[in-house]
Design a protein around this motif. Structure first.
Motif, PDB file in Angstrom:
ATOM      1  N   ALA A  40       0.874  -1.177   0.000  1.00 44.38           N
ATOM      2  CA  ALA A  40       0.000   0.000   0.000  1.00 44.38           C
ATOM      3  C   ALA A  40       0.907   1.221   0.000  1.00 44.38           C
ATOM      4  O   ALA A  40       2.098   1.137   0.308  1.00 44.38           O
ATOM      5  CB  ALA A  40      -0.906  -0.006   1.220  1.00 44.38           C
ATOM      6  N   PHE A  41       0.323   2.360  -0.349  1.00 43.48           N
ATOM      7  CA  PHE A  41       1.106   3.599  -0.338  1.00 43.48           C
ATOM      8  C   PHE A  41       1.002   4.281   1.020  1.00 43.48           C
ATOM      9  O   PHE A  41      -0.043   4.263   1.666  1.00 43.48           O
ATOM     10  CB  PHE A  41       0.596   4.567  -1.407  1.00 43.48           C
ATOM     11  N   GLU A  42       2.088   4.892   1.417  1.00 43.58           N
ATOM     12  CA  GLU A  42       2.080   5.765   2.592  1.00 43.58           C
ATOM     13  C   GLU A  42       2.781   7.053   2.216  1.00 43.58           C
ATOM     14  O   GLU A  42       3.664   7.057   1.359  1.00 43.58           O
ATOM     15  CB  GLU A  42       2.796   5.111   3.776  1.00 43.58           C
ATOM     16  N   THR A  43       2.383   8.129   2.853  1.00 43.06           N
ATOM     17  CA  THR A  43       3.017   9.423   2.593  1.00 43.06           C
ATOM     18  C   THR A  43       3.555   9.993   3.895  1.00 43.06           C
ATOM     19  O   THR A  43       2.837  10.084   4.887  1.00 43.06           O
ATOM     20  CB  THR A  43       2.000  10.416   1.990  1.00 43.06           C
ATOM     21  N   HIS A  44       4.835  10.319   3.869  1.00 43.35           N
ATOM     22  CA  HIS A  44       5.483  10.936   5.028  1.00 43.35           C
ATOM     23  C   HIS A  44       6.253  12.147   4.543  1.00 43.35           C
ATOM     24  O   HIS A  44       7.081  12.030   3.624  1.00 43.35           O
ATOM     25  CB  HIS A  44       6.445   9.959   5.711  1.00 43.35           C
ATOM     26  N   ASN A  45       5.998  13.275   5.138  1.00 37.53           N
ATOM     27  CA  ASN A  45       6.702  14.506   4.751  1.00 37.53           C
ATOM     28  C   ASN A  45       6.646  14.727   3.243  1.00 37.53           C
ATOM     29  O   ASN A  45       7.654  15.029   2.617  1.00 37.53           O
ATOM     30  CB  ASN A  45       8.162  14.470   5.230  1.00 37.53           C
ATOM     31  N   TRP A  46       5.473  14.540   2.664  1.00 33.51           N
ATOM     32  CA  TRP A  46       5.211  14.779   1.249  1.00 33.51           C
ATOM     33  C   TRP A  46       5.860  13.743   0.335  1.00 33.51           C
ATOM     34  O   TRP A  46       5.764  13.842  -0.880  1.00 33.51           O
ATOM     35  CB  TRP A  46       5.669  16.182   0.822  1.00 33.51           C
ATOM     36  N   LYS A  47       6.506  12.740   0.883  1.00 37.79           N
ATOM     37  CA  LYS A  47       7.127  11.728   0.037  1.00 37.79           C
ATOM     38  C   LYS A  47       6.274  10.460   0.078  1.00 37.79           C
ATOM     39  O   LYS A  47       6.018   9.914   1.149  1.00 37.79           O
ATOM     40  CB  LYS A  47       8.543  11.415   0.538  1.00 37.79           C
ATOM     41  N   LYS A  48       5.841  10.021  -1.096  1.00 29.71           N
ATOM     42  CA  LYS A  48       5.021   8.809  -1.179  1.00 29.71           C
ATOM     43  C   LYS A  48       5.923   7.604  -1.391  1.00 29.71           C
ATOM     44  O   LYS A  48       6.815   7.619  -2.243  1.00 29.71           O
ATOM     45  CB  LYS A  48       4.036   8.938  -2.349  1.00 29.71           C
ATOM     46  N   THR A  49       5.676   6.570  -0.624  1.00 29.38           N
ATOM     47  CA  THR A  49       6.430   5.337  -0.795  1.00 29.38           C
ATOM     48  C   THR A  49       5.477   4.148  -0.733  1.00 29.38           C
ATOM     49  O   THR A  49       4.376   4.239  -0.203  1.00 29.38           O
ATOM     50  CB  THR A  49       7.495   5.136   0.302  1.00 29.38           C
ATOM     51  N   SER A  50       5.950   3.044  -1.273  1.00 28.45           N
ATOM     52  CA  SER A  50       5.231   1.787  -1.148  1.00 28.45           C
ATOM     53  C   SER A  50       5.661   1.129   0.152  1.00 28.45           C
ATOM     54  O   SER A  50       6.840   1.143   0.513  1.00 28.45           O
ATOM     55  CB  SER A  50       5.580   0.894  -2.339  1.00 28.45           C
ATOM     56  N   VAL A  51       4.690   0.544   0.859  1.00 29.85           N
ATOM     57  CA  VAL A  51       5.000  -0.095   2.140  1.00 29.85           C
ATOM     58  C   VAL A  51       4.397  -1.494   2.159  1.00 29.85           C
ATOM     59  O   VAL A  51       3.232  -1.688   1.792  1.00 29.85           O
ATOM     60  CB  VAL A  51       4.421   0.728   3.314  1.00 29.85           C
ATOM     61  N   MET A  52       5.195  -2.446   2.566  1.00 28.27           N
ATOM     62  CA  MET A  52       4.701  -3.811   2.720  1.00 28.27           C
ATOM     63  C   MET A  52       3.693  -3.848   3.869  1.00 28.27           C
ATOM     64  O   MET A  52       3.986  -3.402   4.978  1.00 28.27           O
ATOM     65  CB  MET A  52       5.893  -4.737   3.001  1.00 28.27           C
ATOM     66  N   GLN A  53       2.509  -4.375   3.605  1.00 31.07           N
ATOM     67  CA  GLN A  53       1.456  -4.382   4.616  1.00 31.07           C
ATOM     68  C   GLN A  53       1.367  -5.693   5.390  1.00 31.07           C
ATOM     69  O   GLN A  53       0.984  -5.702   6.548  1.00 31.07           O
ATOM     70  CB  GLN A  53       0.092  -4.143   3.935  1.00 31.07           C
ATOM     71  N   ASP A  54       1.676  -6.781   4.711  1.00 30.71           N
ATOM     72  CA  ASP A  54       1.404  -8.074   5.335  1.00 30.71           C
ATOM     73  C   ASP A  54       2.474  -9.083   4.904  1.00 30.71           C
ATOM     74  O   ASP A  54       2.222  -9.988   4.120  1.00 30.71           O
ATOM     75  CB  ASP A  54       0.004  -8.550   4.908  1.00 30.71           C
TER      76      ASP A  54
END
Ligand code: SF4
Ligand code: SF4
Length: 64
Positions: free
Chosen positions: A29-43
């Motif tokens: 899923a995507f997450e956004t931190h400090n305006w930077k979008k990254t893909s993050v492993m959810q499971d």
């Protein structure tokens, strides 16, 4: 038998989404931190280790 689980190097990830689209199990899923979008492993527990996400990543940010 133990298999290697996919993970994302958030520092290198460009947020292009190729790995998100590649995973048949929809584990990213995507997450956004400090305006930077990254893909993050959810499971990670469900990762089959197939490598499809790794093959699609243009900057080797998705790795096993
Ligand atoms: S290795 Fe396969 S199952 Fe695991 S996250 Fe990547 S595409 Fe999904
Ligand atoms: S394919 Fe690579 S750069 Fe693109 S969102 Fe996935 S981990 Fe990030």
């Amino acid at each position: 038998m133990e298999h290697e689980l996919a993970h994302v190097d958030a520092a290198r990830c460009s947020g292009c989404g190729r790995c998100v689209a590649a995973c048949a199990l929809r584990l990213f899923a995507f997450e956004t931190h400090n305006w930077k979008k990254t893909s993050v492993m959810q499971d990670a527990e469900r990762c089959s280790g197939c490598g499809d996400c790794v093959a699609k990543c243009p900057i080797d940010a998705s790795a096993k």
